[in-house]
Design a protein around this motif. Structure first.
Motif, short mmCIF file in Angstrom:
data_model
loop_
_atom_site.label_atom_id
_atom_site.label_comp_id
_atom_site.label_asym_id
_atom_site.label_seq_id
_atom_site.Cartn_x
_atom_site.Cartn_y
_atom_site.Cartn_z
N ARG A 72 -6.18 4.35 -11.36
CA ARG A 72 -7.12 4.75 -10.33
C ARG A 72 -8.04 3.58 -9.96
O ARG A 72 -8.28 3.30 -8.78
CB ARG A 72 -7.95 5.94 -10.81
CG ARG A 72 -8.87 6.54 -9.76
CD ARG A 72 -9.64 7.73 -10.32
NE ARG A 72 -8.76 8.78 -10.81
CZ ARG A 72 -8.71 9.17 -12.07
NH1 ARG A 72 -9.51 8.63 -12.98
NH2 ARG A 72 -7.88 10.12 -12.44
N MET A 73 -8.55 2.88 -10.97
CA MET A 73 -9.42 1.72 -10.70
C MET A 73 -8.68 0.63 -9.94
O MET A 73 -9.20 0.05 -8.97
CB MET A 73 -9.97 1.17 -12.02
CG MET A 73 -11.04 2.04 -12.64
SD MET A 73 -11.78 1.25 -14.10
CE MET A 73 -10.60 1.75 -15.37
N ARG A 82 -6.89 3.42 7.40
CA ARG A 82 -6.62 2.43 6.36
C ARG A 82 -5.14 2.01 6.38
O ARG A 82 -4.82 0.84 6.22
CB ARG A 82 -6.99 2.99 4.98
CG ARG A 82 -6.54 2.15 3.79
CD ARG A 82 -7.15 0.75 3.76
NE ARG A 82 -8.56 0.75 3.56
CZ ARG A 82 -9.15 0.78 2.36
NH1 ARG A 82 -8.43 0.80 1.27
NH2 ARG A 82 -10.47 0.77 2.28
N CYS A 96 -7.79 11.92 -0.05
CA CYS A 96 -8.39 12.14 1.27
C CYS A 96 -7.40 12.93 2.11
O CYS A 96 -6.28 13.22 1.69
CB CYS A 96 -8.75 10.82 1.94
SG CYS A 96 -7.36 9.71 2.21
N TYR A 154 0.87 -1.18 0.00
CA TYR A 154 0.00 0.00 0.00
C TYR A 154 0.90 1.22 0.00
O TYR A 154 1.85 1.32 0.78
CB TYR A 154 -0.91 0.01 1.23
CG TYR A 154 -2.05 1.00 1.17
CD1 TYR A 154 -3.12 0.80 0.30
CD2 TYR A 154 -2.07 2.11 2.01
CE1 TYR A 154 -4.18 1.70 0.26
CE2 TYR A 154 -3.13 3.01 1.97
CZ TYR A 154 -4.18 2.80 1.09
OH TYR A 154 -5.23 3.70 1.05
N HIS A 170 -1.70 4.26 -4.09
CA HIS A 170 -3.09 3.83 -3.93
C HIS A 170 -3.96 4.97 -3.42
O HIS A 170 -5.15 5.04 -3.70
CB HIS A 170 -3.19 2.68 -2.93
CG HIS A 170 -2.49 1.43 -3.35
ND1 HIS A 170 -1.15 1.21 -3.17
CD2 HIS A 170 -2.98 0.30 -3.96
CE1 HIS A 170 -0.83 0.02 -3.62
NE2 HIS A 170 -1.91 -0.55 -4.11
N ALA A 171 -3.36 5.86 -2.63
CA ALA A 171 -4.10 6.99 -2.06
C ALA A 171 -3.21 8.23 -2.07
O ALA A 171 -1.99 8.13 -1.96
CB ALA A 171 -4.53 6.68 -0.63
N HIS A 182 -5.92 0.87 -8.07
CA HIS A 182 -5.56 1.29 -6.71
C HIS A 182 -6.75 1.20 -5.76
O HIS A 182 -6.62 0.77 -4.61
CB HIS A 182 -5.02 2.72 -6.73
CG HIS A 182 -3.67 2.85 -7.37
ND1 HIS A 182 -2.74 1.84 -7.38
CD2 HIS A 182 -3.09 3.90 -8.03
CE1 HIS A 182 -1.65 2.24 -8.01
NE2 HIS A 182 -1.84 3.49 -8.42
N ARG A 183 -7.91 1.61 -6.24
CA ARG A 183 -9.10 1.57 -5.38
C ARG A 183 -9.52 0.13 -5.09
O ARG A 183 -10.07 -0.16 -4.03
CB ARG A 183 -10.24 2.34 -6.04
CG ARG A 183 -10.04 3.85 -6.04
CD ARG A 183 -11.16 4.57 -6.75
NE ARG A 183 -10.96 6.03 -6.69
CZ ARG A 183 -11.71 6.89 -7.33
NH1 ARG A 183 -12.71 6.49 -8.10
NH2 ARG A 183 -11.47 8.19 -7.22
N GLY A 192 -4.78 7.81 -7.46
CA GLY A 192 -5.23 7.24 -6.19
C GLY A 192 -6.39 8.00 -5.58
O GLY A 192 -6.71 9.13 -5.97
N GLU A 193 -7.03 7.37 -4.61
CA GLU A 193 -8.13 7.99 -3.88
C GLU A 193 -7.61 9.18 -3.09
O GLU A 193 -6.57 9.09 -2.43
CB GLU A 193 -8.76 6.97 -2.94
CG GLU A 193 -9.89 7.50 -2.09
CD GLU A 193 -10.42 6.47 -1.13
OE1 GLU A 193 -11.46 6.74 -0.51
OE2 GLU A 193 -9.79 5.40 -0.99
#
Length: 240
Positions: free
Chosen positions: A206-207, A98, A90, A73, A128-129, A209-210, A87-88
């Protein structure tokens, strides 16, 4: 295990201050990617005696691939808003639980960019993020300040999450091999062209990683790409 990765740091003293911030909140694995200068007395002075061991044990590597080896990760950090992250996105507070949970699956890497301009788009794509660090308008944090803030949020987070158990995620290098196969395949089938390839690959990253693909899932997808190539070339015969 949580791995702090500093990409091409310019100032040894910033590395020392970052090491001190890590030690404050229980993080001890530090990796330096192609630093501009070697660690010096100023770095150890800023680290103080309490965090000198973090600097002594720090690994210096030439590439980001080496720094991310084995990581399941990856988190990239940024104080600036950009478009089209793979990545997502946040905040550290939202993402820290997470990270805590993912440490049960394998090493987690926290990426911090250069003091002058941060991480490149290509480096951000590896994550991933993406943790955007909110600021009051002046979006330029000192490297050590960013490490301190992120380490603090990870320290506060608790691992007691109600996430559904799932297989161990694929390591970073496994994902990169899959993305290389996919990129070649997209060109081969004329899904896109070289001018639009970067945007297409970022969408697929993006897909992936999520989804937090497992090693087995990545191998199945790579097998699908190989079989598709064979079918195109041989009229649908199966390849073993």
């Amino acid at each position: 295990m949580i791995r702090v990765v500093l990409v091409e740091p310019r100032e040894p003293r910033n590395v020392g201050a970052a090491a001190r911030a890590m030690k404050n909140f229980g993080l001890e694995e530090l990796v330096l990617v192609n630093p501009e200068r070697p660690l010096d007395e100023a770095a150890y002075r800023l680290a103080t005696r309490g965090a000198a061991d973090v600097l002594e044990q720090a690994r210096t590597v030439a590439t980001l691939d080496e720094a991310l080896a084995g990581a399941v990760y990856v988190v990239a950090t940024s104080a600036r808003a950009r478009e089209g992250y793979a990545g997502e996105v946040c905040t550290p507070r939202e993402g820290a639980p997470r990270v805590r949970a993912m440490t049960a699956e394998g090493p987690v890497a926290l990426l911090f960019g250069r003091e002058n301009f941060g991480l490149s788009n290509e480096e951000m794509d590896r994550a991933h993020a993406v943790w955007r660090i909110p600021t009051g308008g002046y979006a330029s944090l000192n490297l050590a300040q960013a490490v301190l803030l992120v380490a603090y949020e990870v320290f506060l987070a608790r691992a007691e999450l109600t996430e559904t158990a799932r297989p161990r995620p694929a390591a970073a290098e496994e994902l990169e091999r899959f993305f290389a196969d996919l990129e070649a395949y997209l060109i081969e089938i004329r899904y896109t062209d070289e001018h639009r390839l970067e945007g297409a690959m970022r969408a697929f990253r993006r897909m992936a990683h999520r989804a937090l693909l497992s090693s087995n899932e990545v191998q199945r997808l790579r097998g699908l790409l190989r079989q598709s190539r064979w079918a195109i070339a041989h009229g649908g015969e199966r390849v073993d």
